[in-house]
Design a protein around this motif. Structure first.
Motif, mmCIF file in Angstrom:
data_model
loop_
_atom_site.group_PDB
_atom_site.id
_atom_site.type_symbol
_atom_site.label_atom_id
_atom_site.label_comp_id
_atom_site.label_asym_id
_atom_site.label_seq_id
_atom_site.Cartn_x
_atom_site.Cartn_y
_atom_site.Cartn_z
ATOM 1 N N GLN A 65 47.672 -7.212 57.989
ATOM 2 C CA GLN A 65 47.618 -6.074 57.758
ATOM 3 C C GLN A 65 48.398 -5.082 58.875
ATOM 4 O O GLN A 65 47.925 -5.227 59.915
ATOM 5 N N GLY A 66 49.217 -4.133 58.553
ATOM 6 C CA GLY A 66 49.766 -3.312 59.317
ATOM 7 C C GLY A 66 50.714 -2.137 58.674
ATOM 8 O O GLY A 66 50.822 -2.303 57.433
ATOM 9 N N ALA A 67 50.959 -1.302 59.449
ATOM 10 C CA ALA A 67 52.165 -0.478 59.021
ATOM 11 C C ALA A 67 53.349 -0.622 59.485
ATOM 12 O O ALA A 67 53.589 -1.156 60.662
ATOM 13 N N THR A 68 54.700 -0.677 58.751
ATOM 14 C CA THR A 68 55.986 -0.768 59.485
ATOM 15 C C THR A 68 56.150 0.360 60.171
ATOM 16 O O THR A 68 55.870 1.408 60.425
ATOM 17 N N ALA A 69 57.238 0.039 61.058
ATOM 18 C CA ALA A 69 57.828 0.865 61.907
ATOM 19 C C ALA A 69 58.268 2.240 61.108
ATOM 20 O O ALA A 69 58.075 3.448 61.792
ATOM 21 N N ASP A 70 58.878 2.087 60.070
ATOM 22 C CA ASP A 70 59.595 3.102 59.373
ATOM 23 C C ASP A 70 58.455 4.210 59.038
ATOM 24 O O ASP A 70 58.605 5.432 58.852
ATOM 25 N N GLU A 71 57.359 3.469 58.351
ATOM 26 C CA GLU A 71 56.252 4.351 57.838
ATOM 27 C C GLU A 71 55.519 5.066 59.107
ATOM 28 O O GLU A 71 55.336 6.243 58.877
ATOM 29 N N VAL A 72 55.461 4.332 60.521
ATOM 30 C CA VAL A 72 54.861 5.303 61.495
ATOM 31 C C VAL A 72 55.792 6.264 61.839
ATOM 32 O O VAL A 72 55.523 7.396 62.196
ATOM 33 N N ASP A 73 57.108 6.091 61.790
ATOM 34 C CA ASP A 73 58.021 6.780 62.257
ATOM 35 C C ASP A 73 58.386 8.149 61.556
ATOM 36 O O ASP A 73 57.963 9.027 61.970
ATOM 37 N N ARG A 74 58.138 7.711 60.168
ATOM 38 C CA ARG A 74 58.219 9.197 59.229
ATOM 39 C C ARG A 74 56.923 9.815 59.652
ATOM 40 O O ARG A 74 56.900 11.212 59.458
ATOM 41 N N TRP A 75 55.792 9.246 59.789
ATOM 42 C CA TRP A 75 54.512 9.852 59.954
ATOM 43 C C TRP A 75 54.688 10.881 61.473
ATOM 44 O O TRP A 75 54.207 11.894 61.401
ATOM 45 N N LEU A 76 55.167 10.273 62.177
ATOM 46 C CA LEU A 76 55.187 10.897 63.645
ATOM 47 C C LEU A 76 56.350 11.880 63.602
ATOM 48 O O LEU A 76 55.949 13.254 64.179
ATOM 49 N N GLN A 77 57.295 11.793 62.828
ATOM 50 C CA GLN A 77 58.201 12.814 62.665
ATOM 51 C C GLN A 77 57.773 14.195 61.846
ATOM 52 O O GLN A 77 58.241 15.270 62.219
ATOM 53 N N SER A 78 56.766 13.969 61.120
ATOM 54 C CA SER A 78 56.126 15.148 60.442
ATOM 55 C C SER A 78 54.932 15.638 61.246
ATOM 56 O O SER A 78 54.451 16.878 60.829
ATOM 57 N N TRP A 79 54.718 15.260 62.310
ATOM 58 C CA TRP A 79 53.769 15.978 63.146
ATOM 59 C C TRP A 79 54.167 17.387 63.321
ATOM 60 O O TRP A 79 55.089 17.479 63.836
ATOM 61 N N GLY A 80 53.027 18.378 63.340
ATOM 62 C CA GLY A 80 53.132 19.723 63.557
ATOM 63 C C GLY A 80 53.930 20.584 62.746
ATOM 64 O O GLY A 80 54.100 21.591 62.584
ATOM 65 N N ARG A 81 54.165 19.894 61.529
ATOM 66 C CA ARG A 81 54.941 20.635 60.576
ATOM 67 C C ARG A 81 53.913 21.086 59.437
ATOM 68 O O ARG A 81 52.920 20.376 59.198
ATOM 69 N N ASP A 82 54.549 22.000 58.380
ATOM 70 C CA ASP A 82 53.382 22.321 57.185
ATOM 71 C C ASP A 82 53.254 21.083 56.419
ATOM 72 O O ASP A 82 52.092 20.977 55.737
ATOM 73 N N ASP A 83 54.200 20.298 56.200
ATOM 74 C CA ASP A 83 54.107 19.237 55.491
ATOM 75 C C ASP A 83 53.773 18.039 56.055
ATOM 76 O O ASP A 83 54.137 16.996 55.734
ATOM 77 N N GLU A 84 52.899 18.020 57.173
ATOM 78 C CA GLU A 84 52.522 16.875 57.767
ATOM 79 C C GLU A 84 51.854 15.641 56.928
ATOM 80 O O GLU A 84 51.078 15.984 56.325
ATOM 81 N N ARG A 85 52.355 14.441 57.328
ATOM 82 C CA ARG A 85 51.897 13.520 56.234
ATOM 83 C C ARG A 85 50.425 12.795 56.961
ATOM 84 O O ARG A 85 50.446 12.840 58.062
ATOM 85 N N PRO A 86 49.851 12.254 56.177
ATOM 86 C CA PRO A 86 48.580 11.337 56.497
ATOM 87 C C PRO A 86 49.214 10.431 57.053
ATOM 88 O O PRO A 86 50.307 9.742 56.987
ATOM 89 N N ALA A 87 48.207 9.665 58.157
ATOM 90 C CA ALA A 87 48.525 8.439 58.638
ATOM 91 C C ALA A 87 48.729 7.498 57.889
ATOM 92 O O ALA A 87 48.204 7.412 56.606
ATOM 93 N N PRO A 88 49.799 6.256 58.183
ATOM 94 C CA PRO A 88 50.115 5.497 57.233
ATOM 95 C C PRO A 88 48.878 4.539 56.978
ATOM 96 O O PRO A 88 48.260 4.164 58.118
ATOM 97 N N GLU A 89 48.504 3.920 55.888
ATOM 98 C CA GLU A 89 47.514 2.954 55.418
ATOM 99 C C GLU A 89 48.103 1.749 55.898
ATOM 100 O O GLU A 89 49.523 1.384 55.736
#
Length: 92
Positions: A65-89
């Motif tokens: 079990q783990g998250a891909t680098a792309d999933e984590v990267d998309r999540w991190l890039q959304s930090w601080g924005r109005d449409d911030e994503r939840p942490a990848p599962e």
């Protein structure tokens, strides 16, 4: 309780420490203690991170079990924005 420890420095390093101590209006002893303290703290943090990384790797190897680098990267890039994503599962 503190105890004395010897450190052998070449003449160049000894002069550099002495020069820095004079510039900072500290003793050479203080500069060396501070340098050692900062080094040990940094290396302890580095060792803890290494240990945590190895534990996470072992958990991944056991569970897959783990998250891909792309999933984590998309999540991190959304930090601080109005449409911030939840942490990848973590999934397989």
């Amino acid at each position: 309780m503190a105890s004395a420890t010897s450190v052998k420095l070449d003449d160049d390093m000894k002069a550099r420490v002495r020069h820095l101590a004079e510039a900072r209006k500290r003793t050479s002893h203080w500069i060396m203690r501070e340098a050692i303290s900062q080094y040990v703290e940094r290396e302890e943090r580095r060792e803890a991170l290494r240990h945590e990384t190895l534990e996470a790797w072992e958990e991944f190897r056991e569970t897959g079990q783990g998250a891909t680098a792309d999933e984590v990267d998309r999540w991190l890039q959304s930090w601080g924005r109005d449409d911030e994503r939840p942490a990848p599962e973590c999934g397989k």
